[in-house]
Design an enzyme around this catalytic site. Structure first.
Site: not given
Lengths: 423, 424
Positions: B71-72, B68, B143
């Protein structure tokens, strides 16, 4: 592109609209009633539509009704009840597969139209009211829907902020009123509310799909002809700014604080304000995303939304408790920069491209088209999405600056964790 | 190598291309569509924390949440970020990481070719520095915090934690504030170089676009990848659930619950068949329209926020019952009792046909929008099945398939997760 909507009045205050396009595989037929939102009537209005979609004279139990719909390829007849501007909107929507896909050749359009009409016009009654047992269960549905607002902290914070922003206006209330109001409902109260909905409220029927809706129109026209209609039409109130900004903090056990900053405008340049929303906080290259999130790493989300009819611009974000002040200062500073013209022509072009792209995508789903045109009829300005995008492409940088200057800080709402007790 | 795959029921077709670069490309043009949706994905998700390639002596284990995080960070290069490039075309761009995949996407109604060039460009061009990696800690930290407050999210993850002993599916996709603190640029490059080789990737495009121009862009921009012979390892997982009950207190209105039934993992067509059979079975037995739902609803034990679904992916398969109740323990008992009763008394064939029809319609619905089609295409390819396989399987599934699924369901191999309202 021609405006694809056809709209006509089929009974006093009942408008029938169709949007046809061959690209769709599903149809949606929604019946939407509108009234000025008030806390007293709201729970009964919502409960009425919960009850109406549980049964009807042909399918007297929820199980029978639901199984009939499931058998028709998972068709649905679902209630809705929500707030839009100063209105409470309630009604029901039928969604069903296009006839061409029916495995056994059923005429789904006719079957679902009949089901919708039976639910609205032929409910099960007991002694001139809704049945006691169904009332008790659906009352609970309304109570749960009000209480559940707290589960989603972002939506909860926005709802609370709007209540503060619109204090003294219909929009201050929650869509379904209060838990106390819902608890006080009786079968008779809800049935009376139902009769009032049918006879007095503005009604917008929206059909989106491929093919011919003339049968739907005929059946609904006949159904509404059995009701004595005396429609009451109300307007949306433009919200007026407070003399001083209101700062409100609410405390709940949360890990992340939520902040909503509400501005008001008296400007009539809605197109410029719409474009401003994109530049300020409506895209991943907006001022808020680029600075509050990417540059300062304060938030995962920080974005702006604009309510053209109430004249509200909201910024909402999730932020660490210790960074609330820092985030608020940066959010306000970014607006000041736009007011002083500190943005590029490219920022404006990006916003226009985003508007065009989003507008063109609306055509691809029945749900998107339904929402778009229902909003248009409420605003009393019917543009198709492409026309809207075209109009916004004519907005100049100067108009964006003037739109930004018209925003007045009205309310800052913060949801945060309880203060730690000193040892 | 290119093959055209058609479906007569939908009267539609798509192209599946094994590109010389190593990537698999799925092109699904849709008549009358105003927009285009493109996804560029890799078989790399949060469960892939232990892996090796032909260049590694042994397996390496990396911090949770790294897929993740990557991905950012992939959105940035040394000059700007991909959002800035997309902004110039007006496209909506995003990305997501799931348990078993990461995908980068855009939707647009104009300048499709330009957008595709942006997508293929930045995903193949990583740029990480110590500073840019550190900057992301704050954003992803927020997040994670956001999800910590989400009772609907927590109830599901707690259920997975209760069911799984070792499988990384029990860990939040974004990791934890502590695990992401261990991520640095070298680890990101290592994971990137391992999982973002084109042999491990799929490009899926649906909606309005020109096939020839699209292929020309792919030929020009997809860089041939050497196959690193990637092996991922998911730790051995006992068949039984770890614990039968777990609770947490959070700010919410009434208790939320998830009931999870654990199964062994399946692959390919077997996974598709099990997913279809259990989706239909649980809907027949428990959902709105069933005797169970009517009874529990009338006793105010559950409300309309009640749903059943299959939760599956690479290395995991379970069935989840999701809802709200003032007495989740009672619901758990009722669910198990109802499934056991039906095992003895038998299922209704009429109910089977009803529910099968709804699943058939929802399959048709997945071919309505460019987004749905592209997403479906990516998921199917990564699961080793064709885009139309599920639709055709559901149209042909039999009552016996569903009866067999019920016979194989062990109601005791299950866990109950509850989120209780916190005071204050």
């Amino acid at each position: 592109m021609d405006n694809p909507i056809n709209r006509k009045e089929i009974a006093p205050g009942v408008y029938f609209s169709t949007v046809n396009d061959d690209r769709y595989k599903f149809h949606r037929v929604s019946v939407n009633f509108y009234t000025e939102l008030n806390e007293t009537d709201a729970p009964a209005n919502a409960a009425a539509f919960c009850i109406l979609t549980t049964s009807n004279s042909r399918y007297p139990t929820y199980k029978q009704l639901k199984n009939r719909l499931l058998r028709l390829y998972g068709s649905s007849v679902e209630p809705h009840y929500y707030k839009k501007y100063d209105y409470q909107c309630m009604g029901m929507t039928a969604q069903f597969l296009d006839d061409v896909f029916a495995l056994d050749g059923e005429n789904l359009t006719e079957l679902l139209t009949d089901m919708l009409i039976d639910c609205i016009f032929s409910p099960i009654t007991e002694n001139g009211a809704f049945p006691e047992k169904t009332t008790e269960l659906e009352k609970q549905t309304v109570i749960d829907s009000i209480e559940e607002l707290i589960n989603d902290k972002r939506s909860y914070a926005i709802s609370k902020a709007v209540s503060l922003l619109c204090s003294g206006e219909p929009a201050q209330y929650f869509a379904n009123g209060t838990v106390e109001g819902a608890k006080a409902l009786t079968p008779q109260k809800i049935y009376d509310a139902y009769l009032k909905v049918l006879s007095t409220m503005r009604c917008e029927i929206m059909c989106v799909g491929r093919g011919d809706f003339s049968l739907v129109e005929q059946k609904l026209t006949d159904a509404f002809s059995t009701v004595q209609r005396k429609p009451v039409m109300t307007d949306i109130i433009r919200s007026t700014p407070k003399s001083e900004p209101l700062y409100k903090t609410e405390r709940l056990p949360v890990n992340q604080s939520k902040m909503v900053i509400g501005f008001k405008t008296t400007s009539d340049d809605k197109d410029a304000l719409s474009l401003l929303q994109k530049i300020y906080g409506g895209t991943p290259s907006s001022k808020l995303f680029a600075n509050v999130r990417e540059k300062l790493s304060l938030c995962y989300y920080c974005s702006a939304s604009y309510d053209s009819e109430k004249g509200l611009m909201l910024v909402d974000c999730g932020v660490e408790n210790d960074n609330i002040d820092k985030a608020r200062e940066e959010i306000l500073r970014q607006l000041e920069l736009i007011k002083s013209g500190d943005f590029t022509d490219e920022d404006v072009n990006i916003a226009k491209l985003t508007v065009t792209n989003n507008a063109n995508s609306i055509y691809d789903t029945v749900r998107g088209m339904e929402r778009w045109y229902l909003d248009c009829v409420l605003k009393n300005q019917i543009d198709d999405p492409a026309q809207y995008a075209m109009r916004l492409s004519g907005v100049t940088r100067e108009r964006v600056i003037e739109a930004a200057k018209s925003l007045v800080l009205d309310t800052v709402y913060v949801l945060t964790s309880p203060e730690k007790e000193e040892d | 190598m290119s093959e055209k795959i058609a479906n007569s029921r939908l009267n539609e077709e798509y192209l599946r291309i094994k590109h010389p670069s190593g990537a698999t490309i799925l092109l699904y043009p849709m008549k009358g569509c105003s927009s285009t949706y493109a996804l560029f994905g890799t078989r790399y998700g949060s469960v892939d924390t232990t892996f090796k390639t032909k260049n590694d002596a042994d397996f390496i284990t990396v911090p949770e949440g790294i897929a993740h995080y990557l991905e950012h960070k992939l959105f940035e290069n040394d000059e700007c970020d991909a959002f800035e490039l997309y902004a110039k075309t007006g496209a909506n761009a995003n990305a997501f990481t799931s348990f078993d995949k990461t995908a980068y996407l855009f939707s647009c109604s104009q300048k499709f070719e330009e957008n595709l060039e942006i997508l293929l460009g930045f995903v193949q061009d990583p740029y990480f520095t110590a500073e840019t990696v550190a900057k992301e800690q704050g954003i992803i930290g927020q997040e994670i915090r956001m999800y910590e407050d989400d009772p609907g999210w927590r109830v599901t993850f707690n259920c997975l934690k209760a069911m799984y002993h070792n499988n990384p599916v029990r860990i939040d996709i974004a990791g934890t504030v502590e695990s992401i603190a261990k991520i640095d640029k070298d680890l990101l490059y290592r994971c990137y170089n391992t999982f973002y080789n084109l042999n491990n990737m799929v490009l899926a495009i649906a909606g309005k676009f020109d096939v020839d121009k699209t292929l020309e862009i792919c030929d020009r921009l997809l860089k041939k990848s050497d196959d690193p012979e990637l092996v991922t390892r998911i730790p051995d997982e006992p068949e039984e659930v770890l614990t039968h009950r777990t609770t947490q207190k959070l700010s919410c209105a009434m208790p939320l619950f998830n009931i999870g039934f654990k199964f062994p993992a399946y692959e390919g067509k077997e996974q598709l068949k099990k997913r279809a059979a259990y989706s239909i079975l649980l809907d027949m037995c428990l959902n709105k329209g069933s005797d169970f739902f009517e009874r529990c609803f009338e006793h105010k034990l559950i409300n309309y926020n009640f749903n059943t679904y299959v939760f599956d992916g690479r290395g995991f398969f379970s069935v989840i019952v999701d809802g709200e109740s003032r007495d989740p323990d009672k619901v758990y008992d009722e669910v198990k009792a109802e499934l056991n009763r039906l095992k003895n008394d038998g299922l209704s064939e009429e109910s089977f046909i009803t529910v099968r029809n709804t699943f058939y319609a929802s399959q048709i619905a997945s071919f309505v929008t460019a987004e749905g089609v592209a997403m479906n295409a990516l998921n199917c390819e990564m699961s080793g099945i064709g885009v139309y396989d599920e639709l055709e399987y559901i149209a042909a599934i039999t009552f016996d398939d569903v009866k067999e699924a019920l016979a194989q369901l062990d109601t005791e191999n299950s866990a109950l997760s509850i989120i209780e309202p916190a005071e204050g």
